[in-house]
Design a protein around this motif. Structure first.
Motif, mmCIF file in Angstrom:
data_model
loop_
_atom_site.group_PDB
_atom_site.id
_atom_site.type_symbol
_atom_site.label_atom_id
_atom_site.label_comp_id
_atom_site.label_asym_id
_atom_site.label_seq_id
_atom_site.Cartn_x
_atom_site.Cartn_y
_atom_site.Cartn_z
ATOM 1 N N GLY A 1 -2.143 -1.276 -20.468
ATOM 2 C CA GLY A 1 -0.711 -1.514 -20.337
ATOM 3 C C GLY A 1 0.159 -0.355 -20.779
ATOM 4 O O GLY A 1 1.356 -0.529 -21.032
ATOM 5 N N ALA A 2 -0.415 0.828 -20.871
ATOM 6 C CA ALA A 2 0.326 1.974 -21.403
ATOM 7 C C ALA A 2 1.233 2.614 -20.357
ATOM 8 O O ALA A 2 0.985 2.534 -19.156
ATOM 9 N N ARG A 3 2.283 3.267 -20.856
ATOM 10 C CA ARG A 3 3.061 4.211 -20.049
ATOM 11 C C ARG A 3 2.226 5.487 -19.956
ATOM 12 O O ARG A 3 1.673 5.947 -20.959
ATOM 13 N N THR A 4 2.122 6.054 -18.762
ATOM 14 C CA THR A 4 1.222 7.198 -18.584
ATOM 15 C C THR A 4 1.998 8.405 -18.059
ATOM 16 O O THR A 4 2.738 8.308 -17.084
ATOM 17 N N VAL A 5 1.816 9.526 -18.735
ATOM 18 C CA VAL A 5 2.591 10.736 -18.461
ATOM 19 C C VAL A 5 1.640 11.923 -18.324
ATOM 20 O O VAL A 5 0.736 12.091 -19.145
ATOM 21 N N LEU A 6 1.870 12.730 -17.284
ATOM 22 C CA LEU A 6 1.071 13.948 -17.103
ATOM 23 C C LEU A 6 1.978 15.169 -17.204
ATOM 24 O O LEU A 6 3.043 15.214 -16.594
ATOM 25 N N VAL A 7 1.543 16.140 -18.003
ATOM 26 C CA VAL A 7 2.237 17.424 -18.114
ATOM 27 C C VAL A 7 1.241 18.497 -17.706
ATOM 28 O O VAL A 7 0.241 18.714 -18.391
ATOM 29 N N ASN A 8 1.481 19.146 -16.586
ATOM 30 C CA ASN A 8 0.515 20.159 -16.156
ATOM 31 C C ASN A 8 1.191 21.180 -15.257
ATOM 32 O O ASN A 8 2.111 20.870 -14.510
ATOM 33 N N LEU A 9 0.707 22.409 -15.357
ATOM 34 C CA LEU A 9 1.299 23.503 -14.597
ATOM 35 C C LEU A 9 0.951 23.405 -13.122
ATOM 36 O O LEU A 9 1.781 23.640 -12.255
ATOM 37 N N GLU A 10 -0.299 23.071 -12.862
ATOM 38 C CA GLU A 10 -0.752 23.085 -11.470
ATOM 39 C C GLU A 10 -0.360 21.810 -10.736
ATOM 40 O O GLU A 10 -0.363 20.728 -11.298
ATOM 41 N N GLU A 11 -0.052 22.004 -9.478
ATOM 42 C CA GLU A 11 0.306 20.871 -8.643
ATOM 43 C C GLU A 11 -0.940 20.055 -8.329
ATOM 44 O O GLU A 11 -2.020 20.601 -8.122
ATOM 45 N N LEU A 12 -0.775 18.744 -8.305
ATOM 46 C CA LEU A 12 -1.905 17.891 -7.954
ATOM 47 C C LEU A 12 -2.045 17.861 -6.444
ATOM 48 O O LEU A 12 -1.074 17.642 -5.732
ATOM 49 N N GLU A 13 -3.251 18.091 -5.970
ATOM 50 C CA GLU A 13 -3.455 18.134 -4.520
ATOM 51 C C GLU A 13 -3.255 16.762 -3.885
ATOM 52 O O GLU A 13 -2.609 16.622 -2.859
ATOM 53 N N ASP A 14 -3.832 15.765 -4.511
ATOM 54 C CA ASP A 14 -3.762 14.437 -3.902
ATOM 55 C C ASP A 14 -2.962 13.470 -4.770
ATOM 56 O O ASP A 14 -3.095 12.270 -4.660
ATOM 57 N N GLY A 15 -2.137 14.040 -5.661
ATOM 58 C CA GLY A 15 -1.376 13.174 -6.539
ATOM 59 C C GLY A 15 -2.301 12.470 -7.507
ATOM 60 O O GLY A 15 -3.507 12.664 -7.490
ATOM 61 N N SER A 16 -1.749 11.698 -8.377
ATOM 62 C CA SER A 16 -2.561 10.931 -9.304
ATOM 63 C C SER A 16 -1.825 9.634 -9.569
ATOM 64 O O SER A 16 -0.973 9.555 -10.435
ATOM 65 N N PRO A 17 -2.129 8.614 -8.763
ATOM 66 C CA PRO A 17 -1.331 7.382 -8.811
ATOM 67 C C PRO A 17 -1.370 6.691 -10.162
ATOM 68 O O PRO A 17 -0.513 5.858 -10.447
ATOM 69 N N GLN A 18 -2.360 7.037 -11.001
ATOM 70 C CA GLN A 18 -2.439 6.374 -12.299
ATOM 71 C C GLN A 18 -1.356 6.870 -13.259
ATOM 72 O O GLN A 18 -1.068 6.220 -14.248
ATOM 73 N N PHE A 19 -0.793 8.043 -12.973
ATOM 74 C CA PHE A 19 0.266 8.557 -13.841
ATOM 75 C C PHE A 19 1.620 8.078 -13.327
ATOM 76 O O PHE A 19 1.961 8.261 -12.165
ATOM 77 N N MET A 20 2.402 7.472 -14.220
ATOM 78 C CA MET A 20 3.724 6.984 -13.839
ATOM 79 C C MET A 20 4.719 8.129 -13.749
ATOM 80 O O MET A 20 5.677 8.071 -12.989
ATOM 81 N N GLU A 21 4.506 9.146 -14.569
ATOM 82 C CA GLU A 21 5.415 10.298 -14.578
ATOM 83 C C GLU A 21 4.584 11.570 -14.574
ATOM 84 O O GLU A 21 3.597 11.669 -15.303
ATOM 85 N N ILE A 22 5.013 12.529 -13.764
ATOM 86 C CA ILE A 22 4.332 13.818 -13.736
ATOM 87 C C ILE A 22 5.378 14.906 -13.946
ATOM 88 O O ILE A 22 6.383 14.960 -13.238
ATOM 89 N N HIS A 23 5.168 15.723 -14.966
ATOM 90 C CA HIS A 23 6.067 16.837 -15.241
ATOM 91 C C HIS A 23 5.295 18.127 -15.003
ATOM 92 O O HIS A 23 4.291 18.377 -15.667
ATOM 93 N N ARG A 24 5.783 18.927 -14.062
ATOM 94 C CA ARG A 24 5.101 20.193 -13.781
ATOM 95 C C ARG A 24 5.713 21.296 -14.613
ATOM 96 O O ARG A 24 6.918 21.524 -14.584
ATOM 97 N N GLY A 25 4.870 22.005 -15.353
ATOM 98 C CA GLY A 25 5.373 23.120 -16.139
ATOM 99 C C GLY A 25 4.399 23.457 -17.243
ATOM 100 O O GLY A 25 3.292 22.910 -17.318
ATOM 101 N N LYS A 26 4.829 24.380 -18.096
ATOM 102 C CA LYS A 26 3.966 24.849 -19.174
ATOM 103 C C LYS A 26 4.018 23.873 -20.349
ATOM 104 O O LYS A 26 5.100 23.456 -20.773
ATOM 105 N N ALA A 27 2.853 23.564 -20.881
ATOM 106 C CA ALA A 27 2.770 22.597 -21.980
ATOM 107 C C ALA A 27 3.602 23.043 -23.173
ATOM 108 O O ALA A 27 4.254 22.219 -23.821
ATOM 109 N N GLU A 28 3.599 24.356 -23.455
ATOM 110 C CA GLU A 28 4.312 24.828 -24.653
ATOM 111 C C GLU A 28 5.827 24.743 -24.477
ATOM 112 O O GLU A 28 6.568 24.808 -25.447
ATOM 113 N N GLU A 29 6.273 24.586 -23.219
ATOM 114 C CA GLU A 29 7.705 24.396 -22.991
ATOM 115 C C GLU A 29 8.057 22.915 -22.866
ATOM 116 O O GLU A 29 9.072 22.460 -23.382
#
Ligand SMILES: [Zn+2]
Length: 256
Positions: free
Chosen positions: A206-234
């Motif tokens: 039942g968790a909120r799921t968030v992805l932070v990653n620089l590279e674009e997902l080729e086929d998306g990732s439906p399990q993640f509710m939010e995807i933020h593209r960018g550098k982790a340190e930023e």
């Protein structure tokens, strides 16, 4: 970007991968301009190679040990360490890292599951030997070190390709995911193991799921509710509501 209201969550699980350590220079020895190419790294990270060419494996991991020791935590590591320190007693952050560089602990994170081990520890290669894994900063370039108890070769305390995750680490990760209401994967592809399994587990809990990653997902990732593209340190300091900068005055603890 709006930061996550951390106060709403009790079971926070963050999975970090190589992208979190990129700004610390950990990956600079890889790639086409690096000292080793990816195929060589893969070969020297395989348990089969350790059995046949342990010195070659030790030379590589000794260098990785030295590179990790010379590197320092970046804003992503610091933001996660700061997050853990400002949680209420009824909140828990479990940091699961695929990185073997030890930078989360050096940044001050305490509850860290080093899922793939640590380059800063060595252990006996004989599974029946009683020698405990130990902190080791030594560099082995001319001779394979021998276990002081049984004489078998010592090995880096990392999970090589071809090996299982140690059961106690797997159990600890699963237990944290069972109780998870916020799951963040950072600096790792959301579609490969273990992130893909972890996010599914977190969704089931039942968790909120968030992805932070620089590279674009080729086929998306439906399990993640939010995807933020960018550098982790930023992005992590922004998402977690902390600057991640050293010398920042301590934040006052949040009240429920
Ligand atoms: Zn031994």
């Amino acid at each position: 970007m709006e930061s996550i209201d951390i106060g709403k969550y009790r079971g926070i699980v963050v999975l970090t991968g190589a992208g979190v350590s990129a700004a610390s220079g950990i990956r600079t020895f890889r790639g086409k301009d690096g000292l080793w190419n990816d195929a060589t790294i893969a070969r020297l990270s395989d348990i089969g190679t350790f059995r046949t060419e342990p010195l070659e494996v030790w030379k590589f991991w000794s260098a990785a040990r030295a590179i990790s020791a010379a590197a320092g935590p970046n804003a992503a590591h610091r933001a996660l360490a700061a997050l853990e320190k400002r949680l209420r007693p009824d909140q828990r952050l479990t940091l699961i890292t695929q990185n073997v560089d030890g930078l989360h602990r050096r940044a001050g994170s305490a509850n860290v599951i080093e899922y793939h081990g640590s380059v800063h520890r060595s252990r006996c290669s004989n599974g029946r030997c009683g020698l405990e894994s130990f902190a080791d900063s030594a560099v082995y370039e001319t001779e394979v070190p021998a276990c002081p108890l049984c004489g078998s070769p010592l090995r880096p305390d990392i999970v090589f390709f071809g090996e299982m995750i140690p059961p106690d680490l797997e159990r600890a990760a699963r237990a944290a995911l069972d109780a998870c209401d916020l799951f963040i994967a950072a600096g790792t592809s959301g579609t490969v193991h273990p992130a893909n399994g972890f996010v599914r587990h977190a969704r089931d809990a039942g968790a909120r799921t968030v992805l932070v990653n620089l590279e674009e997902l080729e086929d998306g990732s439906p399990q993640f509710m939010e995807i933020h593209r960018g550098k982790a340190e930023e992005l992590l300091p922004l998402l977690l509501g902390a600057s991640g900068q050293e010398g920042r005055p301590p934040t006052s603890p949040r009240r429920p």
